[in-house]
Design an enzyme around this catalytic site. Structure first.
Site, PDB file in Angstrom:
ATOM      1  N   GLY A   7       0.833  -1.213   0.000  1.00  0.00           N
ATOM      2  CA  GLY A   7       0.000   0.000   0.000  1.00  0.00           C
ATOM      3  C   GLY A   7       0.855   1.245   0.000  1.00  0.00           C
ATOM      4  N   GLY A  10      -0.290   5.078  -0.126  1.00  0.00           N
ATOM      5  CA  GLY A  10      -1.216   5.655   0.864  1.00  0.00           C
ATOM      6  C   GLY A  10      -0.649   6.891   1.557  1.00  0.00           C
ATOM      7  N   LYS A 171      -9.481  -3.965  11.956  1.00  0.00           N
ATOM      8  CA  LYS A 171      -8.090  -3.664  12.340  1.00  0.00           C
ATOM      9  C   LYS A 171      -7.691  -4.482  13.564  1.00  0.00           C
ATOM     10  CE  LYS A 171      -5.689  -1.073  10.633  1.00  0.00           C
ATOM     11  NZ  LYS A 171      -4.759  -1.360   9.500  1.00  0.00           N
TER      12      LYS A 171
HETATM   13  P1  NDP Z   1      -4.922   5.603   2.595  1.00  0.00           P
HETATM   14  O1  NDP Z   1      -6.335   5.392   2.193  1.00  0.00           O
HETATM   15  O2  NDP Z   1      -4.241   6.836   2.153  1.00  0.00           O
HETATM   16  O3  NDP Z   1      -4.036   4.345   2.180  1.00  0.00           O
HETATM   17  C1  NDP Z   1      -4.518   3.068   2.229  1.00  0.00           C
HETATM   18  C2  NDP Z   1      -3.626   2.163   1.403  1.00  0.00           C
HETATM   19  O4  NDP Z   1      -4.164   0.828   1.455  1.00  0.00           O
HETATM   20  C3  NDP Z   1      -3.618   2.559  -0.070  1.00  0.00           C
HETATM   21  O5  NDP Z   1      -2.411   2.176  -0.645  1.00  0.00           O
HETATM   22  C4  NDP Z   1      -4.768   1.720  -0.617  1.00  0.00           C
HETATM   23  O6  NDP Z   1      -4.667   1.446  -2.005  1.00  0.00           O
HETATM   24  C5  NDP Z   1      -4.569   0.448   0.163  1.00  0.00           C
HETATM   25  N1  NDP Z   1      -5.819  -0.300   0.202  1.00  0.00           N
HETATM   26  C6  NDP Z   1      -7.034   0.135   0.612  1.00  0.00           C
HETATM   27  N2  NDP Z   1      -7.944  -0.833   0.487  1.00  0.00           N
HETATM   28  C7  NDP Z   1      -7.312  -1.900  -0.013  1.00  0.00           C
HETATM   29  C8  NDP Z   1      -7.703  -3.203  -0.377  1.00  0.00           C
HETATM   30  N3  NDP Z   1      -8.973  -3.602  -0.265  1.00  0.00           N
HETATM   31  N4  NDP Z   1      -6.771  -4.027  -0.889  1.00  0.00           N
HETATM   32  C9  NDP Z   1      -5.500  -3.615  -1.048  1.00  0.00           C
HETATM   33  N5  NDP Z   1      -5.054  -2.399  -0.709  1.00  0.00           N
HETATM   34  C10 NDP Z   1      -5.957  -1.550  -0.193  1.00  0.00           C
HETATM   35  O7  NDP Z   1      -4.978   5.510   4.168  1.00  0.00           O
HETATM   36  P2  NDP Z   1      -3.896   5.670   5.322  1.00  0.00           P
HETATM   37  O8  NDP Z   1      -2.561   5.985   4.799  1.00  0.00           O
HETATM   38  O9  NDP Z   1      -4.504   6.540   6.317  1.00  0.00           O
HETATM   39  O10 NDP Z   1      -3.878   4.180   5.899  1.00  0.00           O
HETATM   40  C11 NDP Z   1      -2.755   3.334   5.868  1.00  0.00           C
HETATM   41  C12 NDP Z   1      -2.867   2.331   6.979  1.00  0.00           C
HETATM   42  O11 NDP Z   1      -2.938   3.014   8.214  1.00  0.00           O
HETATM   43  C13 NDP Z   1      -4.104   1.428   6.923  1.00  0.00           C
HETATM   44  O12 NDP Z   1      -3.716   0.142   7.338  1.00  0.00           O
HETATM   45  C14 NDP Z   1      -5.028   2.068   7.958  1.00  0.00           C
HETATM   46  O13 NDP Z   1      -5.918   1.132   8.496  1.00  0.00           O
HETATM   47  C15 NDP Z   1      -4.002   2.514   8.989  1.00  0.00           C
HETATM   48  N6  NDP Z   1      -4.456   3.560   9.901  1.00  0.00           N
HETATM   49  C16 NDP Z   1      -4.786   4.799   9.450  1.00  0.00           C
HETATM   50  C17 NDP Z   1      -5.181   5.785  10.332  1.00  0.00           C
HETATM   51  C18 NDP Z   1      -5.514   7.165   9.867  1.00  0.00           C
HETATM   52  O14 NDP Z   1      -6.048   7.943  10.660  1.00  0.00           O
HETATM   53  N7  NDP Z   1      -5.216   7.543   8.653  1.00  0.00           N
HETATM   54  C19 NDP Z   1      -5.289   5.521  11.780  1.00  0.00           C
HETATM   55  C20 NDP Z   1      -4.882   4.185  12.149  1.00  0.00           C
HETATM   56  C21 NDP Z   1      -4.484   3.255  11.244  1.00  0.00           C
HETATM   57  P3  NDP Z   1      -5.527   2.311  -3.070  1.00  0.00           P
HETATM   58  O15 NDP Z   1      -4.887   3.661  -3.122  1.00  0.00           O
HETATM   59  O16 NDP Z   1      -5.390   1.538  -4.320  1.00  0.00           O
HETATM   60  O17 NDP Z   1      -6.936   2.354  -2.563  1.00  0.00           O
END
Ligand code: NDP
Length: 358
Positions: A7, A10, A171
């Site tokens: 990912g 993200g 999660k």
């Molecule tokens: P983003 O939405 O910016 O990033 C999420 C990433 O995960 C992207 O690369 C996305 O790919 C990928 N992704 C989403 N859904 C899927 C799926 N079904 N299969 C494969 N890949 C997937 O969010 P964040 O950067 O905020 O989140 C990153 C991590 O941090 C996650 O694990 C989230 O649960 C965790 N987190 C985030 C918090 C926050 O407040 N932001 C708080 C606590 C934890 P694509 O771009 O293709 O959708």
């Protein structure tokens, strides 16, 4: 040292890549499509022309063997940072399909493949969440302090009918399954596990150009929403109600375990201040009012343009949030986590300077 980051496009992951590349790690990212992969590469090549960065396409992390090709191509990956998970709402799919399966099956797949094919893997880090710590039954309970040792008691049955609670449970279940995997395979796993459990993550996007999108990732979008309020906006100002932290601190916590064996087997909880004291702003509990307070105080140019909120004694309102203590993480890592005001300010400043209406 080669690091695999799932990912990698993200919000948080781009900051993690920044830390890794500035520390001269060789990064292998994954993304779901070629255009996302290309964008990650192009953006960082401008910043670090000598960066060793590849981004591989893994279209569906839930498919068994999804990561096989990546490990076959790079058999000497030494560290795995598993960050991909769905943190967005408003899906047509069931909550199983939207949250539970990507979170738990994705985690299982990458762990299994790392064990089977990643002969050199030493460190494994998973982006979990405060979701796996929080206990809703003790929200507002000053006698119940959430720490690195606290586990959310929720079950899928209880959580599955609502997108937010389903995300939270996904999660928790994913993190729990990872620790179970480590235990079940303790005699064969050559790597250690560390999890990072951030609450709501804010702060600037890694690249200024990202804020041009108008709508940001779920957590960052909240600052956007506050900036889009009008003076006539009448709330609600008490929701959402949570704890915030800084994306730059979260990124650092993903990288420290790679070179610090003291962090092996730990859950890390990035958050500023102690959330124990009831009536002060020296904690990271937030609601819309607190975000608006920072914006109104620090950006005089927003005067008369955004809402002032409507809660008079907000410290009292925030006392209904979660109580926490992350002394263990502070001691282990030596990080001084950024105050929430700094995080909110930096996120808002970037949107004002580079956003669609700048
Ligand atoms: P983003 O939405 O910016 O990033 C999420 C990433 O995960 C992207 O690369 C996305 O790919 C990928 N992704 C989403 N859904 C899927 C799926 N079904 N299969 C494969 N890949 C997937 O969010 P964040 O950067 O905020 O989140 C990153 C991590 O941090 C996650 O694990 C989230 O649960 C965790 N987190 C985030 C918090 C926050 O407040 N932001 C708080 C606590 C934890 P694509 O771009 O293709 O959708």
């Amino acid at each position: 040292e080669k690091v695999l980051v799932t990912g990698s496009n993200g919000f948080i992951a781009l900051h993690v890549l920044d830390v890794l590349l500035s520390e001269k790690y060789h990064v292998i990212g994954t993304a779901r499509s070629q255009d996302k992969a290309d964008q990650v590469k192009e953006s960082f090549k401008k910043l670090y022309p000598y960066a060793q960065l590849e981004v591989e396409i893994v279209p569906d992390i839930t498919k068994s063997g999804a990561f096989n090709d990546v490990f076959k191509k790079y058999p000497d990956i030494q560290h795995v940072l598993h960050m991909a998970s769905n943190f967005s709402f408003g899906h047509d799919q069931s909550t199983e399909e939207a949250y539970l399966i990507p979170a738990t099956q994705g985690t299982k797949n990458i762990l299994e493949t790392s064990l089977a094919l990643g002969k050199k893997v030493k460190r494994f880090v998973i982006t979990s969440s405060f979701a796996s710590i929080m206990d809703f039954d003790h929200e507002g309970d000053a006698n119940f302090i959430h720490t690195e040792a606290t586990w959310n008691p929720t079950t899928w049955e209880k959580a599955k009918n609502n997108e937010l609670t389903a995300y939270i449970a996904s999660k928790k279940l994913a993190e729990e399954s990872a620790w179970t995997f480590m235990k079940e395979h303790e005699n064969e796993v050559p790597f250690t596990l560390t999890t990072v459990c951030p609450p709501y993550v804010w702060g600037p996007q890694m690249f200024d150009s990202s804020v041009k999108r108008g709508v940001l990732n779920t957590s960052a979008e909240l600052i956007n929403q506050a900036l889009k309020t009008t003076p006539a906006f009448e709330g609600p100002f008490d929701t959402p109600n949570g704890i915030g932290c800084d994306v730059r601190d979260v990124a650092l916590l993903h990288v420290l375990p790679l070179r610090n064996e003291k962090l092996a087997g730990k859950r890390l909880f990035p958050v500023n201040g102690t959330g124990i004291k009831q009536h002060n702003y020296k904690n990271a509990r937030f609601n819309m009012q607190r975000v608006l307070d920072v914006l109104n105080e620090k950006f005089p140019e927003l005067k008369g343009k955004i809402s002032k909120g409507g809660i008079e004694d907000n410290e009292k309102a925030l006392a209904a949030g979660f109580y926490y203590n992350n002394d263990e993480t502070c001691k282990l890592t030596g990080i001084e986590f950024k105050p929430l005001e700094v995080t909110i300010y930096d996120a808002a400043k970037q949107i004002l300077d580079f956003g669609p209406s700048s």
